[in-house]
Scaffold this motif. Structure first.
Motif, PDB file in Angstrom:
ATOM      1  N   ARG A 166       2.856  -3.978 -12.542  1.00  0.00           N
ATOM      2  CA  ARG A 166       2.313  -4.312 -13.859  1.00  0.00           C
ATOM      3  C   ARG A 166       1.548  -3.108 -14.296  1.00  0.00           C
ATOM      4  O   ARG A 166       0.791  -2.485 -13.482  1.00  0.00           O
ATOM      5  CB  ARG A 166       1.416  -5.518 -13.850  1.00  0.00           C
ATOM      6  N   GLY A 167       1.679  -2.225 -15.205  1.00  0.00           N
ATOM      7  CA  GLY A 167       1.362  -1.111 -15.462  1.00  0.00           C
ATOM      8  C   GLY A 167       1.575  -0.097 -14.603  1.00  0.00           C
ATOM      9  O   GLY A 167       2.815   0.206 -14.268  1.00  0.00           O
ATOM     10  N   ARG A 168       0.621   0.558 -13.856  1.00  0.00           N
ATOM     11  CA  ARG A 168       1.038   1.496 -12.835  1.00  0.00           C
ATOM     12  C   ARG A 168       0.665   0.661 -11.345  1.00  0.00           C
ATOM     13  O   ARG A 168       0.906   1.496 -10.367  1.00  0.00           O
ATOM     14  CB  ARG A 168       0.267   2.786 -12.871  1.00  0.00           C
ATOM     15  N   ARG A 169       0.496  -0.280 -11.542  1.00  0.00           N
ATOM     16  CA  ARG A 169       0.225  -1.130 -10.147  1.00  0.00           C
ATOM     17  C   ARG A 169       1.433  -1.837  -9.787  1.00  0.00           C
ATOM     18  O   ARG A 169       2.156  -2.526 -10.425  1.00  0.00           O
ATOM     19  CB  ARG A 169      -0.956  -2.251 -10.315  1.00  0.00           C
ATOM     20  N   VAL A 170       1.605  -1.766  -8.118  1.00  0.00           N
ATOM     21  CA  VAL A 170       2.626  -2.289  -7.669  1.00  0.00           C
ATOM     22  C   VAL A 170       2.347  -3.703  -7.318  1.00  0.00           C
ATOM     23  O   VAL A 170       1.018  -3.900  -6.729  1.00  0.00           O
ATOM     24  CB  VAL A 170       3.055  -1.593  -6.516  1.00  0.00           C
ATOM     25  N   THR A 171       2.756  -4.745  -7.921  1.00  0.00           N
ATOM     26  CA  THR A 171       2.343  -6.051  -7.634  1.00  0.00           C
ATOM     27  C   THR A 171       3.329  -6.855  -6.627  1.00  0.00           C
ATOM     28  O   THR A 171       2.693  -7.839  -6.105  1.00  0.00           O
ATOM     29  CB  THR A 171       2.459  -7.062  -8.926  1.00  0.00           C
ATOM     30  N   ARG A 223       0.810  -1.098   0.060  1.00  0.00           N
ATOM     31  CA  ARG A 223       0.190   0.056   0.115  1.00  0.00           C
ATOM     32  C   ARG A 223       0.799   1.172   0.151  1.00  0.00           C
ATOM     33  O   ARG A 223       0.520   2.203  -0.896  1.00  0.00           O
ATOM     34  CB  ARG A 223      -0.939  -0.156   1.284  1.00  0.00           C
ATOM     35  N   ALA A 224       2.013   1.317   0.884  1.00  0.00           N
ATOM     36  CA  ALA A 224       2.894   2.469   1.008  1.00  0.00           C
ATOM     37  C   ALA A 224       3.680   2.729  -0.427  1.00  0.00           C
ATOM     38  O   ALA A 224       3.555   3.843  -0.829  1.00  0.00           O
ATOM     39  CB  ALA A 224       3.859   2.206   2.105  1.00  0.00           C
ATOM     40  N   GLU A 225       4.107   1.530  -0.906  1.00  0.00           N
ATOM     41  CA  GLU A 225       4.638   1.598  -2.328  1.00  0.00           C
ATOM     42  C   GLU A 225       3.894   2.288  -3.359  1.00  0.00           C
ATOM     43  O   GLU A 225       4.241   2.856  -4.164  1.00  0.00           O
ATOM     44  CB  GLU A 225       5.314   0.623  -2.715  1.00  0.00           C
ATOM     45  N   GLN A 226       2.635   1.703  -3.284  1.00  0.00           N
ATOM     46  CA  GLN A 226       1.782   2.046  -4.378  1.00  0.00           C
ATOM     47  C   GLN A 226       1.359   3.453  -4.282  1.00  0.00           C
ATOM     48  O   GLN A 226       1.485   4.265  -5.295  1.00  0.00           O
ATOM     49  CB  GLN A 226       0.306   1.082  -4.231  1.00  0.00           C
TER      50      GLN A 226
END
Ligand SMILES: Nc1ncnc2c1ncn2[C@@H]1O[C@H](COP(=O)(O)OP(=O)(O)OP(=O)(O)O)[C@@H](O)[C@H]1O
Length: 759
Positions: free
Chosen positions: A140-145, A13-16
């Motif tokens: 992936r794209g703009r999402r931190v996975t 959550r923090a990295e996102q």
């Protein structure tokens, strides 16, 4: 939810939220550039002086370049984070494909090439520097996975953070990806020994020696991006040249540099280094060796001298109403004076021609029994030169020559060859002979370059053309002014600036061509001196090819990448010193890459046995992972090689399809390729630049060099082993192309070195 899972969720959550903010910043900057670009284009619609037009075009290019750069980093913008220990300030930095700052100039994202990013690549458990943690961010794209942590100092971390550690090694995750036929950048997972290569200084010759799959190519390309970033002023003006073995290879690596944000780079195969020629044909082994031999320097020089003729007797020149005669003495004197200039052939020719024209003017006066006057001396030479028979006679003695004509006429004429190459044996000269209209080979290109040096260009015509172009421009401008006056659009007294001005109108009617960037100008100019040159698969270059390459980089700022254990060309390098010492006086430095990121250990064990046989002094690199499957050898009944290969291919393709896709190569002995092409109509041949877009490719070993595939079927290993004196090296190359699974199909016997695979 377990505590560790909760901690991971919190980390994500923090990295996102940080990564989202980075993308917002990227969007803002991109919008600003887009607005600036449309303003420039809008202004451009109103004409202006030519100077203003050029400046506008340059500004538009810059904005378009920034937009392309922002678009290019959309995927994987940010991939890492480093946390420094408290005693080192305790700061955290995010690492990404480009650097970003906020409006107050505070860094938000550090460019991977910047010094502050270095610890991300250099830190190791034994030498962590000031880092307590390195974190890889998977997106992936703009999402931190996901995140992957390496902790260097557990004590330096808070208890809550320790629980949040997650394990998957980013490198292995990257290596497990299927192959796409395009090399991708590895900025997120550059390894320490590669980082040393990438960030080595700009000066001098750096040799990167490493076995197959050690990341030499990938490191060299990242080095190009790093150098352009760090030495921007020096390199953007001169450009960087990357030389690779062939079109398919360049296609394979072509995407890496733009995705790193660099465009001041010229990528070319060796056969494309001479502007105007694009050689792809290969010579036979014998011809390759002779063409690559340094003795060809003397052969080409002699071929040029042979074109500066002395006539056997007097030369008679029949003109319309008289006949003139040149004595052998006058010709000899003119030739000696021209040769004494030590200028290139086409440049010295001017002196030769002028001397003989003067001799003819004197001769004409003598024939008419009158003294020479000033007037005749001044105008006589030009007047004679305008007469075709005079021109023909002088051209026959010292012709204007292009490199293409000189080399084509030399190699297709046994008499010329005998005269220019007494230092070669009959056999060697026979190997050089070619049909007059034969296509240029890669081995011819250094000969053309050598010839170009010795011939030079007489640029008087070029300068005359430039003067004429300038005159034409002025003429167009005069005409445009008149047009504007007639239609009433010229600048009136008090009516403000005219909507169209004469220079802009004139410029529209002149084909001045687009404003060209460094890379385009450099690629078209044989004598361009690059700021840095990178040579990949450099072990294949002959001594003559090195001469040509060195001319492109007088500063000797170079990266030479290769593996002398993979040398396939009979004219290639047995050692780096053999090729480089003549140009560097031994002053080159070497970095070795020792870890293989491509080939699984099971395959590499086999390759190591081949290497021990062909080059016992070299050691094979260590593989970083195992696949759990040993290479398999399939024996075909006599005359059924192609059928067994087809069967192996079908099995592999079915397997790959089941696993969601992947790419398969059939790497075959030269002697087996044609039959296999017939048996495998669905396979794209390796000499096509688009070969790598296909799921099934058929290649010779030479074509497979530098490439990699999920699986490979090596067909007729004994044929590969025996196809040239370097056949053992070829076999080593062939079996190290795979990232997963290797099958060998043979008829008769396997080469002894692979004997343990026999069923
Ligand atoms: N640090 C890394 N992170 C992820 N992948 C890597 C890394 N280094 C190398 N690779 C991968 O390993 C493979 C081999 O790299 P590369 O083609 O540069 O090797 P090479 O030394 O030039 O091989 P060859 O001598 O066979 O031409 C490529 O798929 C590359 O992307």
């Amino acid at each position: 939810m377990k505590a560790s899972q909760a901690a991971l969720a919190e980390a994500l959550r923090a990295e996102q939220s940080y990564v989202t903010a980075l993308y917002e910043r990227l969007d803002t900057l991109r919008e600003r550039e887009e607005e600036a670009l449309s303003t420039v284009l809008r202004d451009g619609a109103h004409g202006g002086t030519r100077q203003a037009l050029v400046e506008r075009e340059v500004r538009a290019d810059e904005h378009a370049g920034s937009i392309a750069r922002f678009n290019g980093v959309e995927g994987g913008l940010c991939f890492g984070r480093i946390d420094h220990a408290d005693h080192a300030g305790g700061a955290s930095h995010y690492i990404g494909r480009i650097g970003l700052r906020d409006d107050t100039h505070e860094p938000l994202l550090i460019d991977w090439r910047a010094p502050a990013a270095r610890p991300f690549y250099a830190a190791s458990p034994t030498a962590p520097g000031t880092l307590v943690r390195r974190r890889h961010l998977h997106t992936r794209g703009r999402r931190v996975t996901g995140v992957d942590d390496e902790v260097f100092d557990l004590d330096g971390m808070a208890e809550s953070e320790r629980r949040g550690l997650v394990g998957e090694a980013a490198l292995l995750a990257a290596l497990r990806r299927g192959r796409t036929g395009r090399m991708t950048d590895v900025v997120a997972t550059i390894q320490t020994e590669q980082d040393r290569v990438i960030r080595s200084g700009l000066q001098g010759v750096l040799v990167v020696q490493g076995g197959p799959g050690t990341g030499k190519t990938v490191a060299a390309l990242h080095r190009a991006a790093y150098l352009l970033y760090t030495y921007r002023d020096t390199l953007a003006r001169r450009g960087v040249l990357v030389i690779g073995p062939g079109a398919a290879f360049l296609h394979y690596i072509g995407q890496v540099l733009p995705s790193l944000g660099e465009t001041d780079v010229v990528l070319t195969p060796l056969g494309g280094l001479f502007p105007g020629v694009s050689a792809t044909a290969e010579d036979g082994a014998r011809a390759a060796v002779v063409k690559g031999d340094p003795r060809m320097v003397e052969v080409i020089a002699a071929a040029v001298r042979d074109r500066q003729l002395l006539p056997a007797g007097p030369v008679d020149i029949p003109l319309e109403d008289e006949a003139l005669r040149l004595s052998p003495r006058a010709c000899a004197r003119a030739r000696d004076r021209a040769q004494a200039l030590h200028a290139p052939h086409n440049v010295a020719r001017k002196r030769f021609v002028l001397d003989l024209l003067h001799a003819l003017v004197r001769e004409r006066a003598r024939q008419h029994g009158r003294p020479l006057d000033e007037e005749e001396l001044r105008h006589g030479p030009a007047e004679l030169w305008a007469q075709p028979p005079v021109r023909a006679a002088l051209d026959a003695l010292w012709p204007p020559l292009t490199p293409l004509r000189l080399v084509a006429e030399l190699l297709s004429d046994p008499d010329r060859l005998r005269s220019a190459a007494p230092l070669l044996t009959d056999d060697e000269r026979a190997a050089l002979l070619r049909a007059p209209d034969a296509p240029w080979t890669v081995g011819d290109v250094p000969l053309l370059d050598e010839a170009a040096e010795l011939l030079g260009t007489d640029d008087s015509a070029e300068r005359a053309r430039a003067r004429a172009a300038e005159e034409e421009r002025r003429e167009e401008e005069r005409y445009a002014r008149e047009v504007l006056q007639i239609v009433g659009l010229d600048e009136g007294e008090d009516e403000g600036p005219a909507p169209v001005d004469a220079a802009a109108l004139a410029a529209r009617h002149l084909d001045t061509g687009p404003v060209r960037g460094t890379a385009q100008r450099a690629a078209a100019d044989r004598s361009w001196a690059y700021g840095h040159v990178i040579v990949d698969e450099a072990q294949e270059l002959s001594a003559m090819a090195w001469r040509m390459v060195m001319r492109r980089v007088p500063t000797r700022s170079m990266t030479v990448v290769g593996d002398v254990a993979q040398t396939g060309s009979p004219a290639g390098a047995a050692s780096w010193g053999q090729m480089l010492d003549p140009y560097t006086r031994g002053g080159w430095r070497e970095e070795r890459l020792t870890v293989n990121y491509r080939t699984p250990a099971e395959v590499m064990d086999l390759a190591a046995e081949v290497l021990a046989e062909v080059a016992p002094e070299l050691s094979a690199p260590e593989s970083v992972r195992r696949e759990g499957r040993r290479p398999v050898a399939v024996r075909a009944p006599r005359g059924r090689l192609a059928r067994e290969v087809v069967r192996a291919v079908e099995t592999d393709l079915a397997d790959l399809a089941e696993q969601g896709g992947g790419r398969l190569a059939v790497v075959a002995a030269d002697r087996a390729v044609d039959a296999l092409a017939r048996a495998l109509p669905g396979a794209v041949r390796g000499d096509r630049p688009d070969a790598l877009d296909s799921p099934l490719v058929l290649l010779t070993v030479a074509q497979a060099k530098g490439l990699e595939f999920d699986r490979a079927v090596v067909a007729d290993p004994a044929g590969i082993w025996s196809q040239s004196p370097k056949g053992g090296h070829d076999l080593y190359v062939a079996i190290t192309r795979v990232t997963r699974r290797l099958t060998l199909v043979y008829e008769g016997e396997l080469p002894e070195v692979l004997g343990r695979l026999a069923p």
